[in-house]
Design an enzyme around this catalytic site. Structure first.
Site, PDB file in Angstrom:
ATOM      1  N   LYS A  74       0.874  -1.187   0.000  1.00  0.00           N
ATOM      2  CA  LYS A  74       0.000   0.000   0.000  1.00  0.00           C
ATOM      3  C   LYS A  74       0.902   1.226   0.000  1.00  0.00           C
ATOM      4  CE  LYS A  74      -4.421   1.053   0.263  1.00  0.00           C
ATOM      5  NZ  LYS A  74      -5.595   0.248  -0.101  1.00  0.00           N
TER       6      LYS A  74
ATOM      7  N   ASP B 263      -7.135   4.311  -4.372  1.00  0.00           N
ATOM      8  CA  ASP B 263      -7.755   4.179  -3.047  1.00  0.00           C
ATOM      9  C   ASP B 263      -8.336   5.569  -2.763  1.00  0.00           C
ATOM     10  OD1 ASP B 263      -7.832   2.139  -0.640  1.00  0.00           O
ATOM     11  OD2 ASP B 263      -7.408   4.058   0.289  1.00  0.00           O
TER      12      ASP B 263
HETATM   13  P1  NDP Z   1     -12.967   7.822  -2.534  1.00  0.00           P
HETATM   14  O1  NDP Z   1     -11.876   8.796  -2.374  1.00  0.00           O
HETATM   15  O2  NDP Z   1     -13.558   7.600  -3.884  1.00  0.00           O
HETATM   16  O3  NDP Z   1     -14.171   8.148  -1.537  1.00  0.00           O
HETATM   17  C1  NDP Z   1     -13.962   8.231  -0.176  1.00  0.00           C
HETATM   18  C2  NDP Z   1     -15.263   8.560   0.509  1.00  0.00           C
HETATM   19  O4  NDP Z   1     -15.091   8.399   1.920  1.00  0.00           O
HETATM   20  C3  NDP Z   1     -15.694   9.993   0.301  1.00  0.00           C
HETATM   21  O5  NDP Z   1     -17.093  10.084   0.351  1.00  0.00           O
HETATM   22  C4  NDP Z   1     -15.045  10.691   1.489  1.00  0.00           C
HETATM   23  O6  NDP Z   1     -15.664  11.908   1.849  1.00  0.00           O
HETATM   24  C5  NDP Z   1     -15.219   9.662   2.569  1.00  0.00           C
HETATM   25  N1  NDP Z   1     -14.145   9.830   3.560  1.00  0.00           N
HETATM   26  C6  NDP Z   1     -12.816   9.709   3.342  1.00  0.00           C
HETATM   27  N2  NDP Z   1     -12.120   9.951   4.450  1.00  0.00           N
HETATM   28  C7  NDP Z   1     -13.037  10.234   5.388  1.00  0.00           C
HETATM   29  C8  NDP Z   1     -12.957  10.572   6.763  1.00  0.00           C
HETATM   30  N3  NDP Z   1     -11.762  10.678   7.387  1.00  0.00           N
HETATM   31  N4  NDP Z   1     -14.120  10.773   7.446  1.00  0.00           N
HETATM   32  C9  NDP Z   1     -15.318  10.670   6.803  1.00  0.00           C
HETATM   33  N5  NDP Z   1     -15.455  10.365   5.503  1.00  0.00           N
HETATM   34  C10 NDP Z   1     -14.344  10.153   4.827  1.00  0.00           C
HETATM   35  O7  NDP Z   1     -12.384   6.433  -1.952  1.00  0.00           O
HETATM   36  P2  NDP Z   1     -12.888   4.950  -2.187  1.00  0.00           P
HETATM   37  O8  NDP Z   1     -14.370   4.911  -2.360  1.00  0.00           O
HETATM   38  O9  NDP Z   1     -12.033   4.340  -3.231  1.00  0.00           O
HETATM   39  O10 NDP Z   1     -12.481   4.261  -0.812  1.00  0.00           O
HETATM   40  C11 NDP Z   1     -13.372   4.170   0.301  1.00  0.00           C
HETATM   41  C12 NDP Z   1     -12.919   3.073   1.227  1.00  0.00           C
HETATM   42  O11 NDP Z   1     -12.896   1.819   0.526  1.00  0.00           O
HETATM   43  C13 NDP Z   1     -11.496   3.228   1.799  1.00  0.00           C
HETATM   44  O12 NDP Z   1     -11.456   2.664   3.088  1.00  0.00           O
HETATM   45  C14 NDP Z   1     -10.661   2.355   0.859  1.00  0.00           C
HETATM   46  O13 NDP Z   1      -9.467   1.917   1.462  1.00  0.00           O
HETATM   47  C15 NDP Z   1     -11.616   1.206   0.623  1.00  0.00           C
HETATM   48  N6  NDP Z   1     -11.374   0.399  -0.567  1.00  0.00           N
HETATM   49  C16 NDP Z   1     -11.280   0.962  -1.808  1.00  0.00           C
HETATM   50  C17 NDP Z   1     -11.085   0.164  -2.910  1.00  0.00           C
HETATM   51  C18 NDP Z   1     -11.079   0.717  -4.282  1.00  0.00           C
HETATM   52  O14 NDP Z   1     -10.999  -0.072  -5.229  1.00  0.00           O
HETATM   53  N7  NDP Z   1     -11.172   2.012  -4.495  1.00  0.00           N
HETATM   54  C19 NDP Z   1     -10.901  -1.290  -2.780  1.00  0.00           C
HETATM   55  C20 NDP Z   1     -11.095  -1.778  -1.436  1.00  0.00           C
HETATM   56  C21 NDP Z   1     -11.302  -0.952  -0.388  1.00  0.00           C
HETATM   57  P3  NDP Z   1     -14.981  13.306   1.463  1.00  0.00           P
HETATM   58  O15 NDP Z   1     -15.179  13.447  -0.011  1.00  0.00           O
HETATM   59  O16 NDP Z   1     -15.692  14.310   2.281  1.00  0.00           O
HETATM   60  O17 NDP Z   1     -13.522  13.174   1.838  1.00  0.00           O
HETATM   61  O1  2IT Z   2      -7.892  -1.567  -0.584  1.00  0.00           O
HETATM   62  C1  2IT Z   2      -7.854  -2.062  -1.729  1.00  0.00           C
HETATM   63  O2  2IT Z   2      -7.992  -3.269  -1.922  1.00  0.00           O
HETATM   64  C2  2IT Z   2      -7.678  -1.158  -2.872  1.00  0.00           C
HETATM   65  N1  2IT Z   2      -7.601   0.053  -2.680  1.00  0.00           N
HETATM   66  C3  2IT Z   2      -7.554  -1.710  -4.258  1.00  0.00           C
HETATM   67  C4  2IT Z   2      -6.154  -2.191  -4.513  1.00  0.00           C
HETATM   68  C5  2IT Z   2      -5.865  -2.618  -5.916  1.00  0.00           C
HETATM   69  O3  2IT Z   2      -4.693  -2.948  -6.143  1.00  0.00           O
HETATM   70  O4  2IT Z   2      -6.745  -2.636  -6.779  1.00  0.00           O
END
Ligand code: NDP
Ligand code: 2IT
Length: 446
Positions: free
Chosen positions: A126, A166
Site C-alpha cells: 500500500k 484508493d
Molecule cells: P474515494 O476517495 O472515492 O471516496 C472516499 C469517501 O469516503 C468519500 O465520500 C469521502 O468523503 C469519505 N471519507 C474519506 N475519508 C473520510 C474521513 N476521514 N471521514 C469521513 N469520511 C471520509 O475512496 P474509495 O471509495 O475508493 O475508498 C473508500 C474506502 O474503501 C477506503 O477505506 C478504501 O481503502 C476502501 N477500498 C477501496 C477500494 C477501491 O478499489 N477504491 C478497494 C477496497 C477498499 P470526502 O469526499 O468528504 O472526503
Molecule cells: O484496498 C484495496 O484493496 C484497494 N484500494 C484496491 C487495490 C488494488 O490494487 O486494486
C-alpha cells in the site's frame, strides 16, 4: 492462549510504537490466527506471523511540487511493500491529509490477507501521500502526481509492485501517474491498475469493489435463505466504493436510504432511484463537490451536517468511507434499530468494539478484507489481461468477479463456521493466512 497472544502483541507493539491503526489490524489477526497456528504443527515455532507483521520494505520520500500560486509545497510519499510470498506487491495508493505510516502499514497488512483470499497471485502493499486533493486544480494534481511518480517509478514494475487507486486516487490520478511512469521508463506496461479502458484498463474495475461488497453481502444472506431484495440499506461515503455499492443494491432490488461524505449525510426517506444516484455521481465525480449540494436539486432530502448515518433505521449497513468510522456505540444503535447485516466496503471501518458487539449479537458481519476484495481481484484480472495483451468483455469480468466473491465466501465458511453462526472475521483471517504461510514456509527464512 491469551498469554501467547498478549506476549506476541506486546513484542510487535514495542517495535511499532505510535502506530495505533497498524496495531489494531495486527491484534485482530493475531487473536484469530495464533490459536490456529498453535493447533497446526507445521506452522508452530516458525515465527510466521512475526515475519508477516514486519514489512519487507518501507519507502518514504519527499514529494516537492509547485502550486498554482507558484508556491513550493512539500508532501511525504510512501510505499509499504509488506509481503511478496505469493506474488508481486499489490495494493492501492491513498492521497489524504491523514495518511501516515501507521495507516499505510495497517492497509498493507490487511492487503496480504485480502489478496490471498482472492485466489490470485498477488502479494500485499500500500502507498500514498499526505496530500489533500480537495480544492486543488487538475494541473496541481497532475504536478503532484508527476513529482510523486518521479521517485516511486524506480521501486515499482509489472512484476515487482503494482499500485492502484484508493481514497483520493481515482481514474484522473491513475492517468497522470501512468503517464509519468511511461515517460520515465519508456515502456508501456501494466504497472498500475484502474487504468482507462482505452489504455489497458479492465472493464468493471471502477465498479468492482462496490459490486463485490454487495455480491458478498448477498452470499451471506442467501446462505441463510434470505436476500438483499427489498431490504433497507444505509451506505456511508459517496466515493468510488459507495457509489457502485449503491448501484448494485438498486440492481438487486434493495432500497438505499442514505449516502454521506466527511461533511455529513443525505437521507432519502423513499430511497435513491437511479436518477438520484447519478446526481450524486455527478456532484462527486465531475463537480468534485460536497454531498450537501444534492439538496439543491432534491430539496425534500434531509441533510445532516457532521453526522454519521448509523442512526438511521435499516436492515443492512455498508460502511464504505474510511477506517474506524463505525464505533461500538454506533454498533449498539444499529443493532437496537434492527440492523442484522453489515458488509464492510471500506478497510477496517468498524472499531474492535463495534466488531465485538456485532459478533456477540450474531449479526452477519463481513470484514473488509473479505467483502471489499472485489476491487483488487479485478485489478488482478486487469494484470492478467495486460499480460495477455487482450481484454475481456464486461460480462466475462463481472462473472469472474461474482465467482471470486462466492469463493471468498466459501473460504470464510470453511474456517469461520461455528455452532450456529459464521464468524467471518475469523474465517477471513485464517483462510487468508494459510496460503501465504505455506508459501513462506516453502521459500525458507528470507
Ligand atoms: P474515494 O476517495 O472515492 O471516496 C472516499 C469517501 O469516503 C468519500 O465520500 C469521502 O468523503 C469519505 N471519507 C474519506 N475519508 C473520510 C474521513 N476521514 N471521514 C469521513 N469520511 C471520509 O475512496 P474509495 O471509495 O475508493 O475508498 C473508500 C474506502 O474503501 C477506503 O477505506 C478504501 O481503502 C476502501 N477500498 C477501496 C477500494 C477501491 O478499489 N477504491 C478497494 C477496497 C477498499 P470526502 O469526499 O468528504 O472526503
Ligand atoms: O484496498 C484495496 O484493496 C484497494 N484500494 C484496491 C487495490 C488494488 O490494487 O486494486
Amino acid at each position: 492462549m491469551e498469554k501467547i497472544i498478549n506476549g506476541f502483541i506486546k513484542e510487535v507493539n514495542s517495535r511499532n510504537q505510535n502506530e495505533p491503526e497498524f496495531m489494531q489490524a495486527v491484534t485482530e489477526v493475531a487473536e484469530n490466527v495464533i490459536p490456529y497456528i498453535v493447533q497446526n504443527k507445521i506452522y508452530y515455532g516458525q515465527n510466521i506471523l512475526l515475519r508477516m507483521v514486519e514489512p519487507e520494505r518501507v519507502l518514504s520520500f519527499r514529494v516537492a511540487w509547485i502550486d498554482d500560486n507558484e508556491e513550493i509545497q512539500v508532501n511525504r510519499g510512501y510505499r509499504v511493500e509488506m509481503n511478496s510470498a505469493i506474488g508481486p506487491y499489490k495494493g492501492g495508493l491513498r492521497f489524504h491529509p491523514n495518511v501516515n505510516l501507521s495507516v499505510l502499514k495497517f492497509l498493507a497488512f490487511e492487503q496480504i490477507f485480502k489478496n490471498s483470499l482472492t485466489t490470485l497471485p498477488m502479494g500485499g502493499g500500500k502507498g500514498g501521500a499526505d496530500f489533500d486533493p480537495k480544492g486543488r486544480s487538475d494541473t496541481e494534481v497532475m504536478r503532484f502526481c508527476q513529482s510523486f511518480m518521479t521517485e516511486l517509478f524506480r521501486h515499482i514494475g509489472p512484476n515487482r509492485d503494482i499500485p492502484a487507486g484508493d481514497i483520493g486516487v481515482g481514474s484522473r490520478e491513475i492517468g497522470y501517474l501512468f503517464g509519468q511512469y511511461k515517460r520515465l521508463k519508456n515502456e508501456f506496461t501494466g504497472v498500475l491498475t484502474g487504468k482507462g479502458t482505452s489504455w489497458g484498463g479492465s472493464l468493471i474495475r471502477p465498479e468492482a469493489t462496490g459490486y463485490g461488497v454487495v455480491y458478498f453481502t448477498e452470499e451471506m444472506l442467501q446462505n441463510q435463505g434470505n436476500s438483499i431484495k427489498d431490504k433497507k440499506v444505509i451506505i456511508s461515503g459517496s466515493g468510488n466504493v459507495a457509489q457502485f455499492a449503491a448501484e448494485k443494491c438498486l440492481d438487486l432490488g434493495a432500497k438505499v436510504l442514505c449516502m454521506s461524505d466527511s461533511s455529513g449525510y443525505i437521507y432519502e426517506k423513499e430511497g435513491f432511484n437511479r436518477e438520484k444516484l447519478s446526481h450524486i455521481m455527478e456532484i462527486k465525480n465531475i463537480k468534485r463537490g460536497r454531498i450537501q449540494e444534492y439538496q439543491k436539486k432534491y430539496p425534500k432530502a434531509i441533510f445532516k451536517a457532521n453526522k454519521k448515518p448509523w442512526e438511521i433505521v435499516c436492515d443492512i449497513a455498508l460502511p464504505c468511507a474510511t477506517q474506524n468510522e463505525l464505533t461500538g456505540n454506533d454498533a449498539k444503535v444499529l443493532v437496537k434499530n434492527g440492523c442484522f447485516c453489515v458488509g464492510e466496503g471500506a478497510n477496517m471501518p468498524s472499531t474492535p468494539g463495534a466488531i465485538k458487539h456485532f459478533l456477540d449479537n450474531k449479526i452477519f458481519f463481513a470484514p473488509g478484507k473479505a467483502s471489499n476484495a472485489g476491487g483488487v481481484a479485478v485489478s488482478g484480472l486487469e494484470m492478467a489481461q495486460n499480460s495477455l495483451r487482450y481484454s475481456w468483455s464486461r460480462k466475462e469480468v463481472d462473472e469472474k468477479l461474482k465467482k471470486i466473491m462466492s469463493d471468498i465466501h466459501k473460504s470464510c465458511l470453511e474456517f469461520g463456521s461455528e455452532k450456529e453462526h459464521v464468524n467471518y472475521v475469523k474465517g477471513a483471517n485464517i483462510a487468508g493466512f494459510v496460503k501465504v504461510a505455506e508459501a513462506m514456509l516453502a521459500q525458507g527464512v528470507v
